[in-house]
Design a protein around this motif. Structure first.
Motif, PDB file in Angstrom:
ATOM      1  N   THR A  50      79.162  35.158 -63.071  1.00  0.00           N
ATOM      2  CA  THR A  50      79.550  33.847 -63.602  1.00  0.00           C
ATOM      3  C   THR A  50      78.737  33.474 -64.842  1.00  0.00           C
TER       4      THR A  50
ATOM      5  N   ILE B  30      87.560  28.472 -61.063  1.00  0.00           N
ATOM      6  CA  ILE B  30      87.088  28.961 -62.352  1.00  0.00           C
ATOM      7  C   ILE B  30      87.791  28.127 -63.417  1.00  0.00           C
TER       8      ILE B  30
ATOM      9  N   TYR C  15      84.910  29.074 -48.422  1.00  0.00           N
ATOM     10  CA  TYR C  15      84.930  27.995 -49.395  1.00  0.00           C
ATOM     11  C   TYR C  15      85.931  28.318 -50.492  1.00  0.00           C
ATOM     12  N   LYS C  16      86.263  27.320 -51.269  1.00  0.00           N
ATOM     13  CA  LYS C  16      87.190  27.485 -52.382  1.00  0.00           C
ATOM     14  C   LYS C  16      86.404  27.509 -53.680  1.00  0.00           C
ATOM     15  N   LYS C  17      86.737  28.461 -54.528  1.00  0.00           N
ATOM     16  CA  LYS C  17      86.063  28.631 -55.801  1.00  0.00           C
ATOM     17  C   LYS C  17      87.055  28.322 -56.913  1.00  0.00           C
TER      18      LYS C  17
ATOM     19  N   ILE D  85      78.560  27.569 -59.207  1.00  0.00           N
ATOM     20  CA  ILE D  85      78.218  28.891 -58.681  1.00  0.00           C
ATOM     21  C   ILE D  85      77.564  29.669 -59.809  1.00  0.00           C
TER      22      ILE D  85
ATOM     23  N   SER E 226      82.286  28.324 -63.088  1.00  0.00           N
ATOM     24  CA  SER E 226      82.695  28.475 -61.693  1.00  0.00           C
ATOM     25  C   SER E 226      82.057  27.382 -60.849  1.00  0.00           C
ATOM     26  N   PHE E 227      82.868  26.774 -59.992  1.00  0.00           N
ATOM     27  CA  PHE E 227      82.402  25.711 -59.117  1.00  0.00           C
ATOM     28  C   PHE E 227      82.926  25.950 -57.707  1.00  0.00           C
ATOM     29  N   ALA E 228      82.118  25.598 -56.717  1.00  0.00           N
ATOM     30  CA  ALA E 228      82.597  25.529 -55.340  1.00  0.00           C
ATOM     31  C   ALA E 228      83.203  24.148 -55.170  1.00  0.00           C
TER      32      ALA E 228
ATOM     33  N   THR F 125      75.913  33.156 -60.537  1.00  0.00           N
ATOM     34  CA  THR F 125      75.634  34.544 -60.208  1.00  0.00           C
ATOM     35  C   THR F 125      75.611  35.337 -61.507  1.00  0.00           C
TER      36      THR F 125
ATOM     37  N   ILE G 250      87.387  32.032 -50.843  1.00  0.00           N
ATOM     38  CA  ILE G 250      86.496  33.100 -50.419  1.00  0.00           C
ATOM     39  C   ILE G 250      86.473  33.104 -48.892  1.00  0.00           C
TER      40      ILE G 250
ATOM     41  N   THR H 192      91.980  29.208 -59.060  1.00  0.00           N
ATOM     42  CA  THR H 192      91.304  28.957 -57.796  1.00  0.00           C
ATOM     43  C   THR H 192      91.503  30.137 -56.862  1.00  0.00           C
TER      44      THR H 192
END
Length: 101
Positions: free
Chosen positions: A23, A86, A82-84, A18, A33-35, A20, A65, A62
């Motif tokens: 991030t 860090i 989805y789950k994020k 991810i 950060s990863f989905a 942004t 979202i 985790t």
């Protein structure tokens, strides 16, 4: 449960990074950060990151979202949930998310 997961499972667990504004700011602290797969546990995420990028993970946070409304013209729909994850790495490791040209 086995300590190592095979290559197919790694790509199923980690979907995409991810990127942004927020991030990219936390990249300086070795936090990425990863989905990830919504049913993945922290231990599975840790093993997948370590196997995929050859790094040592220090800590994982985790969060899920929730779906958000998306409007296109008169039509209203929802974005998928989805789950994020860090991921905090040890000091000497880093992941290169940007291609050097």
């Amino acid at each position: 449960m086995s300590n190592s997961i095979n290559k197919k499972d790694v790509t199923d667990i980690i979907k995409y990074p991810i990127l942004t504004d927020k991030t990219t700011q936390i990249l300086e602290d070795s936090r990425y950060s990863f989905a990830v797969e919504i049913k993945a546990k922290k231990l599975e995420i840790k093993q997948a990151i370590e196997q995929l990028f050859h790094v040592k993970v220090k800590k994982i946070n985790t969060l899920i979202i929730k779906p958000k409304k998306k409007r296109v013209g008169k039509y209203i729909g929802y974005k998928n949930k989805y789950k994020k994850a860090i991921v905090k790495l040890h000091d000497r490791y880093e992941i290169n998310l940007f291609l050097n040209s």
